[in-house]
Design an enzyme around this catalytic site. Structure first.
Site, short mmCIF file in Angstrom:
data_model
loop_
_atom_site.label_atom_id
_atom_site.label_comp_id
_atom_site.label_asym_id
_atom_site.label_seq_id
_atom_site.Cartn_x
_atom_site.Cartn_y
_atom_site.Cartn_z
NE ARG A 80 8.95 43.53 29.45
CZ ARG A 80 8.40 43.07 30.56
NH1 ARG A 80 9.01 43.20 31.73
NH2 ARG A 80 7.22 42.48 30.53
CE LYS A 183 7.35 38.83 29.14
NZ LYS A 183 7.93 38.49 30.46
CD GLU A 219 15.12 36.94 34.76
OE1 GLU A 219 14.01 37.38 35.10
OE2 GLU A 219 15.62 37.17 33.64
C1 LIG Z 1 8.14 38.66 31.77
C2 LIG Z 1 9.30 38.25 32.58
C3 LIG Z 1 9.48 38.69 33.92
C4 LIG Z 1 8.44 39.48 34.67
O1 LIG Z 1 8.23 40.75 34.14
P1 LIG Z 1 6.92 41.56 34.50
O2 LIG Z 1 6.99 42.76 33.63
O3 LIG Z 1 6.98 41.91 35.94
O4 LIG Z 1 5.76 40.67 34.18
C5 LIG Z 1 10.64 38.31 34.59
N1 LIG Z 1 11.58 37.53 33.99
C6 LIG Z 1 11.42 37.09 32.73
C7 LIG Z 1 12.47 36.23 32.15
C8 LIG Z 1 10.30 37.44 31.99
O5 LIG Z 1 10.17 36.99 30.74
#
Ligand SMILES: *Cc1c(COP(=O)(O)O)cnc(C)c1O
Length: 339
Positions: A80, A183, A219
């Site tokens: 990722r 991210k 989300e």
């Molecule tokens: C990090 C993140 C998540 C959660 O991801 P995980 O890999 O399960 O920790 C969900 N949404 C956003 C916007 C994120 O930055």
């Protein structure tokens, strides 16, 4: 050396012994520098500061009953970070380099891995940013990769408690063809107005909708959304959400436990049909949702009776946590033992 009160550890930052740094310059990454400083020296014109060339990751390591440290799905985080780096034109960190860094930073800070049974864990934060000086808008030619750790307490002290969520109708987190799947800190900056409005209203967080039509659920702030109905785990498919590794794991677990799963657009109008809903991410694993408020039509959707989390939600939660801390076998190959 002060003793740490593991039982009362906050979900926040605590200084540990060491962090690692590497710089990409003249076409190659340097070997890792082991540092005990919490500070970085950064160029005043670094692109990470001015133009948002910055991405991060978050993963956890857990102490097992057997005294061995277990790291959860680091390779998914590595992939990722590569996806995020490419998305905002940064030099990616290879999976091999990511692995070396994660294992090394945990080994160097072993005394900060919370004991088994405390509910706490070691949170690992990799960070990548443009560190070269530019004034014109263009990608940097220099990058810095940092990885640090901090022990964190359980997100829910004293057990999982369902939370209330506010649908964000006037702030978007990411556009359909924007940076939502990466991210990057910029998405978080964009979400803060909505998050603060939710907190002021007494909600735990906010639910973002698709920015184009405002019809589908994207989300939940920094966590993915799921709903459960008719023994089916449903989670949104969208071009503007961050693929949660917790969500990925819950989908696999749900199938393993005999549930059906669907990844597809989830319209807001489907909310009344779900029997259970929740948010998932590394921090809390799962936050069951008690209530969702939609300011568009002043509608309230309720999911928990007497504040008790749903049965299927808790089954998935317990199973995932048991695999993470080694109480149950890991049939999926998710765990790496840290020597
Ligand atoms: C990090 C993140 C998540 C959660 O991801 P995980 O890999 O399960 O920790 C969900 N949404 C956003 C916007 C994120 O930055």
């Amino acid at each position: 050396m002060e003793a740490i009160d593991w039982k009362n550890l906050p979900f926040g930052y605590i200084k540990t012994d060491y962090n690692l740094r590497s710089t990409f310059k003249n076409g190659k990454w340097s070997s890792f520098e082991v540092s005990n400083s919490e500070y970085i020296d950064i160029h005043i014109a670094a692109t990470g500061l001015h133009y948002g060339q910055e991405a991060f990751e978050g993963l956890k390591a857990y102490m097992g009953k057997d005294g061995r440290i277990r790291l959860f799905r680091w390779n998914e985080n590595a992939k990722r970070l590569i996806h995020s780096a490419k998305g905002i034109i940064m030099e990616p960190v290879s999976e091999a380099m990511f692995k070396e860094a994660v294992l090394k930073v945990i080994s160097l800070n072993k005394r900060f891995v919370p004991p088994y049974g405390s509910g706490a864990s070691l949170y690992i934060r990799p960070l990548l940013y443009g560190s070269g000086a530019e004034v014109g808008v263009k990608p940097s030619s220099e990058y810095t990769f940092i990885i640090f750790v901090t022990p964190v307490g359980p997100y829910f002290k004293g057990g999982v408690v369902p939370v209330n969520m506010l649908i964000s109708r006037d702030v978007d987190r990411a556009a359909p063809q924007g940076t939502g799947t990466f991210k990057v800190g910029g998405n978080y900056a964009a979400s803060l107005r909505a998050l603060l409005a939710a907190k002021h209203g007494g909600y735990a967080s906010t639910i973002f909708l698709d920015a184009k039509e405002k019809k589908y659920i994207d989300e939940c702030g920094p966590a993915n959304f799921f709903g459960i109905k008719n023994n089916t785990y449903v989670t949104p498919k969208s071009e503007s959400i961050l693929q949660s590794i917790t969500n990925l794991s819950l989908v696999q677990l749900a199938e393993h436990l005999g549930m059906k799963t669907e990844r597809r657009p989830v319209p807001v109008t489907e909310l009344p049909e779900f029997e259970e809903v929740g948010a998932c991410g590394t921090a809390a694993v799962i936050s069951p949702i008690a209530k969702i408020f939609d300011p568009a039509d002043n509608k309230v959707y309720e999911y928990c009776k007497d504040c008790i989390p749903g049965e299927k939600t808790m089954m998935l939660y317990r199973k995932l946590v048991a695999i993470q801390c080694g109480d149950e076998p890991d049939p999926f190959g998710w765990i790496t033992i840290v020597e």
